[in-house]
Design an enzyme around this catalytic site. Structure first.
Site, PDB file in Angstrom:
ATOM      1  N   ARG A 228       0.807  -1.023   0.159  1.00 32.79           N
ATOM      2  CA  ARG A 228       0.124   0.153  -0.091  1.00 32.79           C
ATOM      3  C   ARG A 228       0.745   1.078  -0.086  1.00 32.79           C
ATOM      4  O   ARG A 228       1.757   1.244   0.447  1.00 32.79           O
ATOM      5  CB  ARG A 228      -0.872  -0.072   1.259  1.00 32.79           C
ATOM      6  N   HIS A 276      -0.951   0.116  -9.972  1.00 32.29           N
ATOM      7  CA  HIS A 276      -1.636  -0.618  -8.610  1.00 32.29           C
ATOM      8  C   HIS A 276      -2.270  -2.091  -9.503  1.00 32.29           C
ATOM      9  O   HIS A 276      -3.546  -2.229  -9.419  1.00 32.29           O
ATOM     10  CB  HIS A 276      -2.897  -0.069  -7.896  1.00 32.29           C
TER      11      HIS A 276
HETATM   12  N1  LIG Z   1      -0.536  -4.129  -5.239  1.00 29.62           N
HETATM   13  C1  LIG Z   1      -1.574  -5.067  -5.265  1.00 29.62           C
HETATM   14  O1  LIG Z   1      -2.134  -5.225  -6.193  1.00 29.62           O
HETATM   15  C2  LIG Z   1      -1.942  -5.707  -3.929  1.00 29.62           C
HETATM   16  C3  LIG Z   1      -1.625  -5.616  -2.705  1.00 29.62           C
HETATM   17  N2  LIG Z   1      -2.256  -6.391  -1.798  1.00 29.62           N
HETATM   18  C4  LIG Z   1      -1.600  -5.740  -0.427  1.00 29.62           C
HETATM   19  O2  LIG Z   1      -0.696  -7.091   0.237  1.00 29.62           O
HETATM   20  C5  LIG Z   1      -1.172  -7.086   1.506  1.00 29.62           C
HETATM   21  C6  LIG Z   1      -0.955  -8.428   2.163  1.00 29.62           C
HETATM   22  O3  LIG Z   1      -1.763  -9.487   1.737  1.00 29.62           O
HETATM   23  P1  LIG Z   1      -1.818 -10.841   2.247  1.00 29.62           P
HETATM   24  O4  LIG Z   1      -0.185 -11.602   2.179  1.00 29.62           O
HETATM   25  O5  LIG Z   1      -3.007 -11.392   1.707  1.00 29.62           O
HETATM   26  O6  LIG Z   1      -1.852 -10.513   3.804  1.00 29.62           O
HETATM   27  P2  LIG Z   1      -1.872 -11.416   5.369  1.00 29.62           P
HETATM   28  O7  LIG Z   1      -2.574 -10.921   6.146  1.00 29.62           O
HETATM   29  O8  LIG Z   1      -1.780 -12.872   4.517  1.00 29.62           O
HETATM   30  O9  LIG Z   1      -0.235 -11.168   5.629  1.00 29.62           O
HETATM   31  C7  LIG Z   1      -0.013 -10.031   6.460  1.00 29.62           C
HETATM   32  C8  LIG Z   1       1.491 -10.326   7.050  1.00 29.62           C
HETATM   33  O10 LIG Z   1       1.972  -9.236   7.360  1.00 29.62           O
HETATM   34  C9  LIG Z   1       2.249  -9.375   8.738  1.00 29.62           C
HETATM   35  N3  LIG Z   1       2.084  -8.322   9.560  1.00 29.62           N
HETATM   36  C10 LIG Z   1       0.872  -7.697   9.800  1.00 29.62           C
HETATM   37  N4  LIG Z   1       1.194  -6.628  10.702  1.00 29.62           N
HETATM   38  C11 LIG Z   1       2.386  -6.796  11.064  1.00 29.62           C
HETATM   39  C12 LIG Z   1       3.171  -5.835  11.914  1.00 29.62           C
HETATM   40  N5  LIG Z   1       2.612  -5.071  12.615  1.00 29.62           N
HETATM   41  N6  LIG Z   1       4.461  -6.240  12.124  1.00 29.62           N
HETATM   42  C13 LIG Z   1       5.157  -7.251  11.310  1.00 29.62           C
HETATM   43  N7  LIG Z   1       4.311  -7.968  10.382  1.00 29.62           N
HETATM   44  C14 LIG Z   1       3.167  -7.558  10.303  1.00 29.62           C
HETATM   45  C15 LIG Z   1       1.593 -10.439   9.336  1.00 29.62           C
HETATM   46  O11 LIG Z   1       2.185 -11.248  10.225  1.00 29.62           O
HETATM   47  C16 LIG Z   1       1.484 -11.442   8.000  1.00 29.62           C
HETATM   48  O12 LIG Z   1       2.766 -12.248   7.774  1.00 29.62           O
HETATM   49  C17 LIG Z   1      -2.513  -6.692   1.737  1.00 29.62           C
HETATM   50  O13 LIG Z   1      -2.995  -6.231   2.742  1.00 29.62           O
HETATM   51  C18 LIG Z   1      -2.809  -5.601   0.406  1.00 29.62           C
HETATM   52  O14 LIG Z   1      -2.534  -4.359   1.239  1.00 29.62           O
HETATM   53  C19 LIG Z   1      -2.603  -7.154  -1.795  1.00 29.62           C
HETATM   54  C20 LIG Z   1      -3.259  -7.754  -3.129  1.00 29.62           C
HETATM   55  C21 LIG Z   1      -2.778  -6.809  -4.352  1.00 29.62           C
HETATM   56  O1  LIG Z   2      -6.964  -7.110  -3.298  1.00 36.11           O
HETATM   57  C1  LIG Z   2      -6.101  -5.921  -2.833  1.00 36.11           C
HETATM   58  O2  LIG Z   2      -5.964  -5.451  -1.697  1.00 36.11           O
HETATM   59  C2  LIG Z   2      -5.596  -5.086  -4.084  1.00 36.11           C
HETATM   60  O3  LIG Z   2      -4.932  -4.225  -3.590  1.00 36.11           O
HETATM   61  C3  LIG Z   2      -5.840  -5.523  -5.341  1.00 36.11           C
HETATM   62  O4  LIG Z   2      -5.275  -4.929  -6.393  1.00 36.11           O
END
Ligand SMILES: NC(=O)C1=CN([C@@H]2O[C@H](COP(=O)(O)OP(=O)(O)OC[C@H]3O[C@@H](n4cnc5c(N)ncnc54)[C@H](O)[C@@H]3O)[C@@H](O)[C@H]2O)C=CC1
Ligand SMILES: O=C(O)C(=O)CO
Length: 313
Positions: A228, A276
Protein backbone atom coordinates in the site's frame (compact mmCIF):
# COMPACT_ATOMS: atom_id res chain seq x y z
CA UNK A 1 -30.65 -16.50 0.80
CA UNK A 2 -30.16 -12.92 -0.41
CA UNK A 3 -26.79 -11.60 -1.55
CA UNK A 4 -25.98 -7.96 -2.27
CA UNK A 5 -23.19 -6.95 -4.64
CA UNK A 6 -21.55 -3.55 -4.95
CA UNK A 7 -18.31 -2.58 -6.70
CA UNK A 8 -17.74 0.84 -8.26
CA UNK A 9 -15.92 -0.50 -11.35
CA UNK A 10 -16.35 -4.29 -11.73
CA UNK A 11 -18.81 -5.70 -14.27
CA UNK A 12 -21.70 -6.45 -11.92
CA UNK A 13 -23.42 -8.86 -14.30
CA UNK A 14 -20.37 -11.16 -14.34
CA UNK A 15 -20.62 -11.42 -10.57
CA UNK A 16 -24.39 -11.84 -10.38
CA UNK A 17 -24.27 -14.62 -12.99
CA UNK A 18 -21.20 -16.29 -11.47
CA UNK A 19 -22.55 -16.25 -7.93
CA UNK A 20 -25.94 -17.52 -9.04
CA UNK A 21 -24.23 -20.45 -10.78
CA UNK A 22 -22.24 -21.28 -7.66
CA UNK A 23 -25.08 -20.74 -5.18
CA UNK A 24 -28.29 -21.64 -7.09
CA UNK A 25 -30.37 -21.24 -3.93
CA UNK A 26 -29.33 -17.57 -3.60
CA UNK A 27 -31.02 -14.44 -4.91
CA UNK A 28 -28.14 -12.20 -5.97
CA UNK A 29 -28.76 -8.52 -6.70
CA UNK A 30 -26.72 -5.45 -7.43
CA UNK A 31 -27.23 -2.92 -4.65
CA UNK A 32 -28.73 0.40 -5.74
CA UNK A 33 -29.27 3.50 -3.57
CA UNK A 34 -32.57 3.13 -1.71
CA UNK A 35 -32.34 -0.69 -1.51
CA UNK A 36 -33.12 -1.57 2.11
CA UNK A 37 -34.62 -4.99 1.37
CA UNK A 38 -33.34 -7.94 3.43
CA UNK A 39 -29.94 -9.48 2.74
CA UNK A 40 -27.84 -12.25 4.28
CA UNK A 41 -24.47 -11.48 2.72
CA UNK A 42 -22.83 -8.50 1.04
CA UNK A 43 -19.90 -8.46 -1.42
CA UNK A 44 -18.40 -5.00 -1.53
CA UNK A 45 -15.61 -2.64 -2.46
CA UNK A 46 -15.87 1.00 -1.29
CA UNK A 47 -19.52 0.62 -0.26
CA UNK A 48 -21.54 3.79 0.32
CA UNK A 49 -22.43 4.08 4.02
CA UNK A 50 -26.12 3.79 3.18
CA UNK A 51 -25.62 0.30 1.78
CA UNK A 52 -24.80 -1.57 4.99
CA UNK A 53 -25.48 0.86 7.85
CA UNK A 54 -28.75 -0.72 8.99
CA UNK A 55 -27.81 -4.28 8.19
CA UNK A 56 -26.59 -5.66 11.53
CA UNK A 57 -28.30 -8.95 10.65
CA UNK A 58 -25.85 -9.74 7.85
CA UNK A 59 -24.01 -13.04 8.27
CA UNK A 60 -20.92 -11.82 6.44
CA UNK A 61 -19.44 -8.92 4.50
CA UNK A 62 -16.96 -10.01 1.83
CA UNK A 63 -14.36 -7.47 0.75
CA UNK A 64 -13.57 -7.97 -2.93
CA UNK A 65 -9.82 -7.66 -2.41
CA UNK A 66 -7.02 -8.89 -0.16
CA UNK A 67 -6.43 -5.62 1.69
CA UNK A 68 -9.22 -4.26 3.88
CA UNK A 69 -7.56 -1.00 4.90
CA UNK A 70 -9.81 1.12 2.67
CA UNK A 71 -13.04 -0.34 4.02
CA UNK A 72 -11.81 -0.06 7.62
CA UNK A 73 -10.85 3.58 6.94
CA UNK A 74 -14.36 4.19 5.59
CA UNK A 75 -15.76 2.82 8.83
CA UNK A 76 -13.52 5.20 10.81
CA UNK A 77 -14.63 8.18 8.75
CA UNK A 78 -18.29 7.22 8.46
CA UNK A 79 -19.12 4.94 11.41
CA UNK A 80 -21.77 2.43 10.43
CA UNK A 81 -20.30 1.67 7.01
CA UNK A 82 -19.55 -1.75 8.52
CA UNK A 83 -22.32 -2.73 10.97
CA UNK A 84 -20.88 -3.82 14.33
CA UNK A 85 -20.60 -7.50 14.97
CA UNK A 86 -20.90 -8.63 11.36
CA UNK A 87 -17.92 -10.77 10.27
CA UNK A 88 -15.70 -9.09 7.69
CA UNK A 89 -13.89 -11.43 5.31
CA UNK A 90 -11.22 -10.77 2.70
CA UNK A 91 -9.89 -12.64 -0.32
CA UNK A 92 -7.07 -15.02 0.51
CA UNK A 93 -4.88 -15.67 -2.51
CA UNK A 94 -7.58 -16.46 -5.13
CA UNK A 95 -4.87 -16.24 -7.79
CA UNK A 96 -3.21 -13.12 -6.38
CA UNK A 97 -0.28 -15.13 -5.04
CA UNK A 98 0.85 -16.16 -8.50
CA UNK A 99 0.37 -12.65 -9.86
CA UNK A 100 2.39 -11.23 -6.99
CA UNK A 101 5.14 -13.79 -7.60
CA UNK A 102 5.31 -12.67 -11.24
CA UNK A 103 5.31 -8.97 -10.37
CA UNK A 104 8.00 -9.23 -7.73
CA UNK A 105 10.15 -11.59 -9.77
CA UNK A 106 10.07 -9.21 -12.73
CA UNK A 107 11.59 -6.45 -10.58
CA UNK A 108 13.95 -8.66 -8.60
CA UNK A 109 15.52 -9.82 -11.86
CA UNK A 110 15.49 -6.30 -13.30
CA UNK A 111 17.48 -5.04 -10.32
CA UNK A 112 19.64 -8.11 -9.74
CA UNK A 113 20.70 -8.25 -13.42
CA UNK A 114 21.12 -4.43 -13.41
CA UNK A 115 18.63 -4.03 -16.27
CA UNK A 116 17.54 -0.66 -14.87
CA UNK A 117 21.11 0.60 -15.24
CA UNK A 118 21.50 -0.89 -18.73
CA UNK A 119 18.28 0.85 -19.74
CA UNK A 120 19.74 4.19 -18.64
CA UNK A 121 22.98 3.37 -20.46
CA UNK A 122 21.10 2.57 -23.65
CA UNK A 123 19.46 5.99 -23.58
CA UNK A 124 23.00 7.41 -23.66
CA UNK A 125 24.19 4.89 -26.32
CA UNK A 126 26.71 3.65 -23.77
CA UNK A 127 28.28 0.16 -24.15
CA UNK A 128 29.52 -0.58 -20.64
CA UNK A 129 29.32 -4.02 -19.02
CA UNK A 130 28.73 -3.67 -15.26
CA UNK A 131 30.04 -5.97 -12.56
CA UNK A 132 27.39 -8.66 -12.07
CA UNK A 133 25.78 -8.97 -8.64
CA UNK A 134 26.08 -12.33 -6.93
CA UNK A 135 23.18 -13.98 -5.15
CA UNK A 136 25.30 -14.51 -1.99
CA UNK A 137 25.70 -10.76 -1.60
CA UNK A 138 22.13 -9.91 -2.56
CA UNK A 139 19.93 -10.93 0.42
CA UNK A 140 16.25 -10.28 -0.20
CA UNK A 141 13.98 -9.28 2.68
CA UNK A 142 10.20 -9.60 2.60
CA UNK A 143 8.14 -7.54 5.03
CA UNK A 144 4.86 -9.35 5.61
CA UNK A 145 5.05 -13.12 5.38
CA UNK A 146 1.37 -13.82 4.94
CA UNK A 147 -0.54 -15.38 2.08
CA UNK A 148 1.26 -13.33 -0.58
CA UNK A 149 4.64 -12.83 1.11
CA UNK A 150 5.11 -16.56 1.65
CA UNK A 151 4.46 -17.37 -2.01
CA UNK A 152 6.88 -14.68 -3.11
CA UNK A 153 9.48 -16.07 -0.70
CA UNK A 154 9.07 -19.57 -2.13
CA UNK A 155 9.64 -18.55 -5.73
CA UNK A 156 12.75 -16.54 -4.80
CA UNK A 157 14.18 -19.43 -2.75
CA UNK A 158 13.58 -21.75 -5.71
CA UNK A 159 15.73 -19.42 -7.84
CA UNK A 160 18.58 -19.63 -5.34
CA UNK A 161 18.24 -16.25 -3.62
CA UNK A 162 18.95 -15.78 0.07
CA UNK A 163 15.57 -14.81 1.52
CA UNK A 164 14.55 -13.50 4.92
CA UNK A 165 11.11 -12.43 6.06
CA UNK A 166 9.72 -10.22 8.79
CA UNK A 167 6.27 -10.62 10.28
CA UNK A 168 4.31 -10.20 13.49
CA UNK A 169 4.84 -13.79 14.62
CA UNK A 170 7.56 -16.34 13.67
CA UNK A 171 7.03 -18.20 10.36
CA UNK A 172 8.34 -21.52 9.13
CA UNK A 173 9.00 -21.22 5.42
CA UNK A 174 11.50 -23.67 3.95
CA UNK A 175 14.79 -21.98 3.15
CA UNK A 176 13.73 -18.61 4.60
CA UNK A 177 15.15 -16.97 7.72
CA UNK A 178 12.26 -15.67 9.81
CA UNK A 179 12.38 -12.49 11.91
CA UNK A 180 9.42 -11.24 13.88
CA UNK A 181 8.30 -8.28 15.93
CA UNK A 182 9.53 -4.69 16.11
CA UNK A 183 12.53 -5.66 18.27
CA UNK A 184 13.92 -7.80 15.47
CA UNK A 185 13.27 -5.33 12.64
CA UNK A 186 16.82 -3.87 12.72
CA UNK A 187 18.38 -7.35 12.50
CA UNK A 188 16.09 -8.17 9.55
CA UNK A 189 16.97 -4.94 7.74
CA UNK A 190 20.72 -5.17 8.38
CA UNK A 191 22.36 -6.41 5.19
CA UNK A 192 19.12 -6.65 3.22
CA UNK A 193 19.95 -5.59 -0.32
CA UNK A 194 16.46 -5.76 -1.78
CA UNK A 195 13.39 -5.06 0.34
CA UNK A 196 9.92 -6.18 -0.70
CA UNK A 197 6.94 -4.78 1.17
CA UNK A 198 3.87 -7.02 1.40
CA UNK A 199 2.50 -5.87 4.76
CA UNK A 200 -1.14 -4.94 5.30
CA UNK A 201 -1.76 -1.24 5.90
CA UNK A 202 -2.66 -0.95 9.58
CA UNK A 203 -2.10 1.67 12.29
CA UNK A 204 1.09 -0.24 13.20
CA UNK A 205 2.53 -0.42 9.69
CA UNK A 206 1.49 2.90 8.10
CA UNK A 207 4.58 4.98 7.30
CA UNK A 208 6.95 2.13 8.15
CA UNK A 209 9.01 2.66 4.98
CA UNK A 210 10.74 5.83 6.14
CA UNK A 211 14.26 7.22 5.88
CA UNK A 212 15.32 5.69 9.21
CA UNK A 213 14.35 2.24 7.92
CA UNK A 214 15.98 2.77 4.52
CA UNK A 215 19.25 3.79 6.18
CA UNK A 216 19.39 0.42 7.94
CA UNK A 217 19.43 -1.53 4.66
CA UNK A 218 22.63 -2.46 2.84
CA UNK A 219 24.05 0.52 0.92
CA UNK A 220 22.54 1.04 -2.53
CA UNK A 221 19.57 -1.17 -1.68
CA UNK A 222 16.46 -1.69 -3.78
CA UNK A 223 12.83 -1.35 -2.75
CA UNK A 224 9.72 -2.98 -4.18
CA UNK A 225 6.49 -1.66 -2.65
CA UNK A 226 3.56 -3.77 -3.79
CA UNK A 227 1.44 -3.46 -0.65
CA UNK A 228 0.00 0.00 0.00
CA UNK A 229 1.11 3.57 -0.67
CA UNK A 230 0.42 4.47 2.97
CA UNK A 231 3.41 2.37 4.01
CA UNK A 232 5.87 4.64 2.23
CA UNK A 233 6.96 8.13 3.22
CA UNK A 234 7.32 9.36 -0.33
CA UNK A 235 9.60 12.32 0.46
CA UNK A 236 11.88 9.99 2.44
CA UNK A 237 12.23 7.72 -0.58
CA UNK A 238 13.39 10.64 -2.72
CA UNK A 239 15.89 11.61 -0.03
CA UNK A 240 17.16 8.03 0.29
CA UNK A 241 17.64 7.82 -3.49
CA UNK A 242 19.42 11.20 -3.56
CA UNK A 243 21.68 10.26 -0.65
CA UNK A 244 22.57 6.85 -2.10
CA UNK A 245 20.93 4.74 0.59
CA UNK A 246 18.71 3.32 -2.12
CA UNK A 247 19.70 2.52 -5.71
CA UNK A 248 16.18 2.26 -7.14
CA UNK A 249 12.56 1.57 -6.29
CA UNK A 250 9.66 -0.14 -8.01
CA UNK A 251 6.31 1.15 -6.80
CA UNK A 252 2.90 -0.28 -7.59
CA UNK A 253 0.94 1.58 -4.92
CA UNK A 254 0.77 5.21 -3.86
CA UNK A 255 -0.60 7.40 -1.10
CA UNK A 256 -2.93 8.99 -3.66
CA UNK A 257 -4.09 6.93 -6.61
CA UNK A 258 -4.07 7.58 -9.48
CA UNK A 259 -0.65 9.18 -9.08
CA UNK A 260 -0.91 12.92 -9.78
CA UNK A 261 0.50 14.00 -13.14
CA UNK A 262 2.96 16.39 -11.47
CA UNK A 263 4.27 13.78 -9.02
CA UNK A 264 8.10 13.52 -9.06
CA UNK A 265 7.98 9.70 -9.18
CA UNK A 266 6.81 9.75 -12.82
CA UNK A 267 10.04 11.16 -14.13
CA UNK A 268 12.54 9.99 -11.54
CA UNK A 269 15.21 7.93 -13.36
CA UNK A 270 15.43 5.44 -10.49
CA UNK A 271 11.74 5.00 -9.75
CA UNK A 272 9.48 2.67 -11.68
CA UNK A 273 5.76 3.26 -11.48
CA UNK A 274 2.99 0.75 -12.17
CA UNK A 275 -0.70 1.59 -11.68
CA UNK A 276 -1.64 -0.78 -8.80
CA UNK A 277 -1.68 -3.89 -10.97
CA UNK A 278 0.64 -6.24 -9.08
CA UNK A 279 -2.22 -8.61 -8.24
CA UNK A 280 -5.80 -8.00 -9.22
CA UNK A 281 -9.02 -9.72 -8.15
CA UNK A 282 -9.78 -12.61 -10.50
CA UNK A 283 -13.57 -12.98 -10.51
CA UNK A 284 -13.81 -16.77 -10.99
CA UNK A 285 -11.34 -17.66 -8.22
CA UNK A 286 -12.75 -14.97 -5.92
CA UNK A 287 -16.31 -16.22 -6.40
CA UNK A 288 -15.22 -19.83 -5.77
CA UNK A 289 -13.75 -18.78 -2.42
CA UNK A 290 -16.67 -16.57 -1.44
CA UNK A 291 -19.22 -19.26 -2.34
CA UNK A 292 -17.24 -21.84 -0.32
CA UNK A 293 -17.12 -19.40 2.60
CA UNK A 294 -20.87 -18.79 2.44
CA UNK A 295 -21.45 -22.54 2.51
CA UNK A 296 -19.08 -22.83 5.49
CA UNK A 297 -20.95 -20.10 7.40
CA UNK A 298 -24.32 -21.70 6.57
CA UNK A 299 -23.01 -25.00 7.97
CA UNK A 300 -21.66 -23.37 11.13
CA UNK A 301 -18.04 -23.92 10.06
CA UNK A 302 -15.22 -21.35 10.20
CA UNK A 303 -14.73 -19.56 6.87
CA UNK A 304 -11.34 -18.56 5.45
CA UNK A 305 -10.12 -14.97 5.38
CA UNK A 306 -11.69 -13.64 8.58
CA UNK A 307 -10.48 -10.11 9.31
CA UNK A 308 -9.65 -8.98 12.82
CA UNK A 309 -11.08 -5.47 12.74
CA UNK A 310 -9.14 -4.34 15.81
CA UNK A 311 -5.82 -5.54 14.37
CA UNK A 312 -6.69 -3.99 11.00
CA UNK A 313 -6.08 -6.99 8.74
N1 LIG B 1 -0.50 -4.17 -5.15
C1 LIG B 1 -1.48 -5.04 -5.28
O1 LIG B 1 -1.98 -5.26 -6.38
C2 LIG B 1 -1.95 -5.81 -4.11
C3 LIG B 1 -1.57 -5.47 -2.83
N2 LIG B 1 -2.00 -6.23 -1.76
C4 LIG B 1 -1.55 -5.85 -0.43
O2 LIG B 1 -0.84 -6.94 0.14
C5 LIG B 1 -1.16 -7.04 1.52
C6 LIG B 1 -0.81 -8.40 2.06
O3 LIG B 1 -1.73 -9.36 1.61
P1 LIG B 1 -1.75 -10.84 2.23
O4 LIG B 1 -0.42 -11.48 2.11
O5 LIG B 1 -2.92 -11.52 1.65
O6 LIG B 1 -1.99 -10.50 3.77
P2 LIG B 1 -1.82 -11.45 5.04
O7 LIG B 1 -2.74 -10.92 6.08
O8 LIG B 1 -1.95 -12.87 4.64
O9 LIG B 1 -0.31 -11.23 5.49
C7 LIG B 1 0.08 -10.14 6.25
C8 LIG B 1 1.46 -10.37 6.86
O10 LIG B 1 1.91 -9.16 7.45
C9 LIG B 1 2.33 -9.42 8.77
N3 LIG B 1 2.06 -8.27 9.63
C10 LIG B 1 0.90 -7.63 9.85
N4 LIG B 1 1.06 -6.64 10.75
C11 LIG B 1 2.36 -6.66 11.10
C12 LIG B 1 3.15 -5.88 11.99
N5 LIG B 1 2.61 -4.89 12.70
N6 LIG B 1 4.44 -6.18 12.11
C13 LIG B 1 4.99 -7.19 11.41
N7 LIG B 1 4.30 -7.97 10.55
C14 LIG B 1 3.01 -7.70 10.40
C15 LIG B 1 1.55 -10.62 9.22
O11 LIG B 1 2.23 -11.29 10.26
C16 LIG B 1 1.50 -11.44 7.93
O12 LIG B 1 2.67 -12.19 7.81
C17 LIG B 1 -2.64 -6.65 1.55
O13 LIG B 1 -3.03 -6.22 2.83
C18 LIG B 1 -2.73 -5.56 0.51
O14 LIG B 1 -2.55 -4.31 1.12
C19 LIG B 1 -2.79 -7.31 -1.93
C20 LIG B 1 -3.19 -7.68 -3.17
C21 LIG B 1 -2.82 -6.97 -4.36
O1 LIG C 1 -6.78 -6.89 -3.29
C1 LIG C 1 -6.12 -5.89 -2.98
O2 LIG C 1 -5.95 -5.55 -1.81
C2 LIG C 1 -5.56 -5.09 -4.04
O3 LIG C 1 -4.77 -4.21 -3.80
C3 LIG C 1 -5.98 -5.43 -5.41
O4 LIG C 1 -5.38 -4.71 -6.38
Amino acid sequence: MNILFYHPTFNSQTWVTGLTQRLPEAQVRVWQPGDHAPADYALVWQPPREMLADRSGLKGIFALGAGVDAILAQEQQAPGTLPAGVPLLRLEDTGMGQQMQEYVLAYVLRFFRRMDEYQLQQQQKQWQPLKPYRQESFPIGIMGAGVLGQQVAQVLVALGFTVRCWSRSPKQIEGVESFHGRDNLPAFLHGTRLLINLLPNTPETAGILDLALMKQLAPQAYLINAARGAHLKEGDLLTALDQGHLAAAALDVFADEPLARMHPFWSHPRVTVTPHIAAVTLPAQAMDQIAANIRAIEQGKTPAGMVDRDRGY
